[in-house]
Design a protein around this motif. Structure first.
Motif, PDB file in Angstrom:
ATOM      1  N   GLY A   4      30.807  11.613 -16.989  1.00  0.00           N
ATOM      2  CA  GLY A   4      29.867  12.732 -17.062  1.00  0.00           C
ATOM      3  C   GLY A   4      29.999  13.693 -15.902  1.00  0.00           C
ATOM      4  O   GLY A   4      30.430  13.314 -14.806  1.00  0.00           O
ATOM      5  N   GLY A   5      29.624  14.937 -16.131  1.00  0.00           N
ATOM      6  CA  GLY A   5      29.681  15.956 -15.085  1.00  0.00           C
ATOM      7  C   GLY A   5      31.099  16.196 -14.609  1.00  0.00           C
ATOM      8  O   GLY A   5      32.010  16.453 -15.404  1.00  0.00           O
ATOM      9  N   LYS A   6      31.310  16.107 -13.290  1.00  0.00           N
ATOM     10  CA  LYS A   6      32.637  16.358 -12.710  1.00  0.00           C
ATOM     11  C   LYS A   6      33.658  15.296 -13.091  1.00  0.00           C
ATOM     12  O   LYS A   6      34.856  15.483 -12.899  1.00  0.00           O
ATOM     13  N   ASP A   7      33.171  14.176 -13.632  1.00  0.00           N
ATOM     14  CA  ASP A   7      34.053  13.090 -14.056  1.00  0.00           C
ATOM     15  C   ASP A   7      34.186  13.118 -15.578  1.00  0.00           C
ATOM     16  O   ASP A   7      33.312  12.648 -16.302  1.00  0.00           O
ATOM     17  N   ALA A   8      35.306  13.667 -16.048  1.00  0.00           N
ATOM     18  CA  ALA A   8      35.510  13.816 -17.493  1.00  0.00           C
ATOM     19  C   ALA A   8      35.924  12.518 -18.158  1.00  0.00           C
ATOM     20  O   ALA A   8      35.817  12.364 -19.372  1.00  0.00           O
ATOM     21  N   GLY A   9      36.372  11.538 -17.365  1.00  0.00           N
ATOM     22  CA  GLY A   9      36.902  10.324 -17.965  1.00  0.00           C
ATOM     23  C   GLY A   9      38.292  10.576 -18.525  1.00  0.00           C
ATOM     24  O   GLY A   9      39.006  11.483 -18.078  1.00  0.00           O
ATOM     25  N   ALA A  10      38.690   9.804 -19.519  1.00  0.00           N
ATOM     26  CA  ALA A  10      40.007   9.996 -20.142  1.00  0.00           C
ATOM     27  C   ALA A  10      40.006  11.260 -21.000  1.00  0.00           C
ATOM     28  O   ALA A  10      38.974  11.658 -21.544  1.00  0.00           O
ATOM     29  N   ILE A  11      41.167  11.879 -21.116  1.00  0.00           N
ATOM     30  CA  ILE A  11      41.313  13.097 -21.934  1.00  0.00           C
ATOM     31  C   ILE A  11      42.437  12.891 -22.936  1.00  0.00           C
ATOM     32  O   ILE A  11      43.520  12.408 -22.586  1.00  0.00           O
ATOM     33  N   GLY A  12      42.181  13.238 -24.198  1.00  0.00           N
ATOM     34  CA  GLY A  12      43.165  13.056 -25.262  1.00  0.00           C
ATOM     35  C   GLY A  12      44.381  13.953 -25.108  1.00  0.00           C
ATOM     36  O   GLY A  12      44.293  15.042 -24.542  1.00  0.00           O
ATOM     37  N   TYR A  13      45.496  13.484 -25.625  1.00  0.00           N
ATOM     38  CA  TYR A  13      46.749  14.250 -25.530  1.00  0.00           C
ATOM     39  C   TYR A  13      46.813  15.387 -26.544  1.00  0.00           C
ATOM     40  O   TYR A  13      47.297  16.473 -26.254  1.00  0.00           O
ATOM     41  N   SER A  14      46.314  15.135 -27.745  1.00  0.00           N
ATOM     42  CA  SER A  14      46.459  16.110 -28.834  1.00  0.00           C
ATOM     43  C   SER A  14      45.367  17.175 -28.837  1.00  0.00           C
ATOM     44  O   SER A  14      45.639  18.370 -28.788  1.00  0.00           O
ATOM     45  N   LYS A  38      12.025  -0.299 -26.275  1.00  0.00           N
ATOM     46  CA  LYS A  38      12.001   0.850 -25.376  1.00  0.00           C
ATOM     47  C   LYS A  38      13.433   1.176 -24.951  1.00  0.00           C
ATOM     48  O   LYS A  38      14.154   0.311 -24.460  1.00  0.00           O
ATOM     49  N   VAL A  39      13.823   2.424 -25.138  1.00  0.00           N
ATOM     50  CA  VAL A  39      15.184   2.864 -24.817  1.00  0.00           C
ATOM     51  C   VAL A  39      15.164   3.707 -23.543  1.00  0.00           C
ATOM     52  O   VAL A  39      14.380   4.643 -23.420  1.00  0.00           O
ATOM     53  N   ILE A  40      16.033   3.359 -22.614  1.00  0.00           N
ATOM     54  CA  ILE A  40      16.199   4.127 -21.374  1.00  0.00           C
ATOM     55  C   ILE A  40      17.651   4.573 -21.287  1.00  0.00           C
ATOM     56  O   ILE A  40      18.568   3.796 -21.573  1.00  0.00           O
ATOM     57  N   TYR A  41      17.862   5.830 -20.911  1.00  0.00           N
ATOM     58  CA  TYR A  41      19.211   6.383 -20.807  1.00  0.00           C
ATOM     59  C   TYR A  41      19.574   6.581 -19.332  1.00  0.00           C
ATOM     60  O   TYR A  41      18.746   7.021 -18.539  1.00  0.00           O
ATOM     61  N   THR A  42      20.823   6.276 -18.998  1.00  0.00           N
ATOM     62  CA  THR A  42      21.271   6.598 -17.642  1.00  0.00           C
ATOM     63  C   THR A  42      21.541   8.092 -17.528  1.00  0.00           C
ATOM     64  O   THR A  42      21.423   8.676 -16.454  1.00  0.00           O
ATOM     65  N   ARG A  43      21.918   8.699 -18.641  1.00  0.00           N
ATOM     66  CA  ARG A  43      22.034  10.164 -18.696  1.00  0.00           C
ATOM     67  C   ARG A  43      21.892  10.618 -20.150  1.00  0.00           C
ATOM     68  O   ARG A  43      22.328   9.924 -21.074  1.00  0.00           O
ATOM     69  N   LYS A  44      21.261  11.788 -20.318  1.00  0.00           N
ATOM     70  CA  LYS A  44      21.109  12.373 -21.653  1.00  0.00           C
ATOM     71  C   LYS A  44      21.785  13.734 -21.742  1.00  0.00           C
ATOM     72  O   LYS A  44      21.691  14.420 -22.754  1.00  0.00           O
ATOM     73  N   LYS A  45      22.451  14.107 -20.658  1.00  0.00           N
ATOM     74  CA  LYS A  45      23.193  15.366 -20.663  1.00  0.00           C
ATOM     75  C   LYS A  45      24.443  15.217 -19.800  1.00  0.00           C
ATOM     76  O   LYS A  45      24.701  14.143 -19.236  1.00  0.00           O
ATOM     77  N   ASP A  46      25.214  16.262 -19.708  1.00  0.00           N
ATOM     78  CA  ASP A  46      26.502  16.205 -19.015  1.00  0.00           C
ATOM     79  C   ASP A  46      26.320  16.301 -17.503  1.00  0.00           C
ATOM     80  O   ASP A  46      26.507  17.356 -16.894  1.00  0.00           O
ATOM     81  N   VAL A  47      25.936  15.176 -16.898  1.00  0.00           N
ATOM     82  CA  VAL A  47      25.746  15.120 -15.443  1.00  0.00           C
ATOM     83  C   VAL A  47      26.495  13.907 -14.892  1.00  0.00           C
ATOM     84  O   VAL A  47      26.760  12.943 -15.614  1.00  0.00           O
ATOM     85  N   PHE A  48      26.795  13.956 -13.608  1.00  0.00           N
ATOM     86  CA  PHE A  48      27.479  12.850 -12.949  1.00  0.00           C
ATOM     87  C   PHE A  48      26.447  11.873 -12.380  1.00  0.00           C
ATOM     88  O   PHE A  48      25.533  12.275 -11.658  1.00  0.00           O
TER      89      PHE A  48
END
Length: 336
Positions: free
Chosen positions: A79-89, A116-126
């Protein structure tokens, strides 16, 4: 009063003797009986009050435990500045796939009674790696599910896999890639007690780590993989163990799910489709329901969640069939 006391008070003794004679002994006995009865009555009253209190207190505790919501923390990896893996195609970003899947899964779980559901993130943040697990720990969560998408140098590597915490040299590179998130954080060596995600030596600690929640974690991981095969028509690489920091820090049953290889063109296309992510979310939801039902039965709580239909057996048969392709799995590990 007894006779000795009466002798010290002659006028009272005379009055007593004159009016009652020697019947005072009988009266004294009767008075003693009355006092004994009063003492017995008070004791019995206090005893029954105590019993009623304990029963009421026990019922309160039982109702509290029965009504306590089952807390599940959903973690969208990266999330955020960390995009994780990126696809080739399609240049699909892992952080996007993870977040979409988590939000879809959360929407299904939020409809369940007493969950009860808790999210570590619900938007594009690091979110720092150690903070993800701490969110679950602070919430005293009952379950932690981290969603990720895999990648490999070889574009032929494919399949889903679900991890629990542990040590495996075969999965070391996967753990290194996921743990490398901490390199985005300032002063990460201090924060993670000198742990270097790129050093094989740092993973020795996982050789001795035996989570007390391992059995439950493996049980959930197995259910997830079965559902992926049955409902998403995915190739399952099975349940595995690896030294993921985020799982090591979680003080509850925890799994890390890899939805597929974004480096594989076919799987990248599949992961890019909203309909596919719906299937993943539904599979994770079904696995959760099965896990929670087992959890409630173990703890003597009446399960009130949605009941699954009978295609669980069908999914197990499919998984067994997939196991026959274990040779392909070994080749894929080498390709990683």
């Amino acid at each position: 009063r007894n006779n000795r006391e009466s002798e010290n008070l002659p006028h009272r003794y005379e009055i007593r003797k004159r009016f009652w004679g020697w019947q005072d002994k009988r009266i004294g006995i009767r008075l003693n009986k009355v006092q004994a009865w009063r003492f017995s009555f008070v004791n019995s009253f206090l005893y029954y009050i105590g019993v009623l209190f304990l029963i009421s207190f026990g019922n309160i505790l039982f109702l509290y435990s029965a009504e306590k919501p089952f807390v599940v923390v959903l973690d969208a990896g990266h999330g955020g500045k960390d995009a994780g893996a990126i696809g080739y195609s399609l240049k699909l970003k892992e952080k996007t796939v993870n977040l979409k899947t988590v939000l879809k899964l959360g929407k299904l779980l939020e409809k369940e009674e007493n969950v009860k559901v808790i999210y570590t993130r619900k938007k594009d943040v690091f979110i720092p790696l150690d903070e993800r697990a701490q969110i679950a720990n602070r919430a005293k969560a009952d379950l932690f599910i981290s969603i990720h998408t895999n990648s490999a140098q070889s574009r032929s590597a494919k399949g889903t896999e679900t991890y629990t915490v542990g040590s495996s040299s075969a999965n070391l590179e996967v753990a290194k890639r996921e743990n490398a998130v901490m390199l985005y954080e300032e002063d990460y060596k201090t924060r993670y007690q000198g742990f270097d995600p790129n050093s094989s030596e740092s993973y020795i600690m996982f050789d001795f780590l035996q989570s007390k929640y391992l059995e439950q974690s493996i049980g959930l991981a197995s259910k997830i993989e079965k559902q992926f095969v049955a409902n998403c028509n995915r190739y399952s690489r099975g349940v595995k163990q690896a030294g993921f920091w985020v799982l090591k820090q979680a003080a509850m049953p925890a799994v890390l799910v890899e939805l597929g290889y974004i480096s594989n063109a076919e799987e990248e296309r599949f992961l890019s489709q909203d309909e596919s992510l719906d299937k993943f979310a539904k599979s994770l939801y079904r696995a959760f329901l099965s896990y929670k039902k087992d959890h409630d039965n173990r703890n003597g709580v009446v399960y009130k969640g949605t009941e699954l239909d009978s295609d669980e057996t069908k999914s197990e048969a499919k998984v067994s069939e997939e196991k026959k392709e274990v040779a392909k799995d070994s080749v894929a590990k080498e390709e990683i």
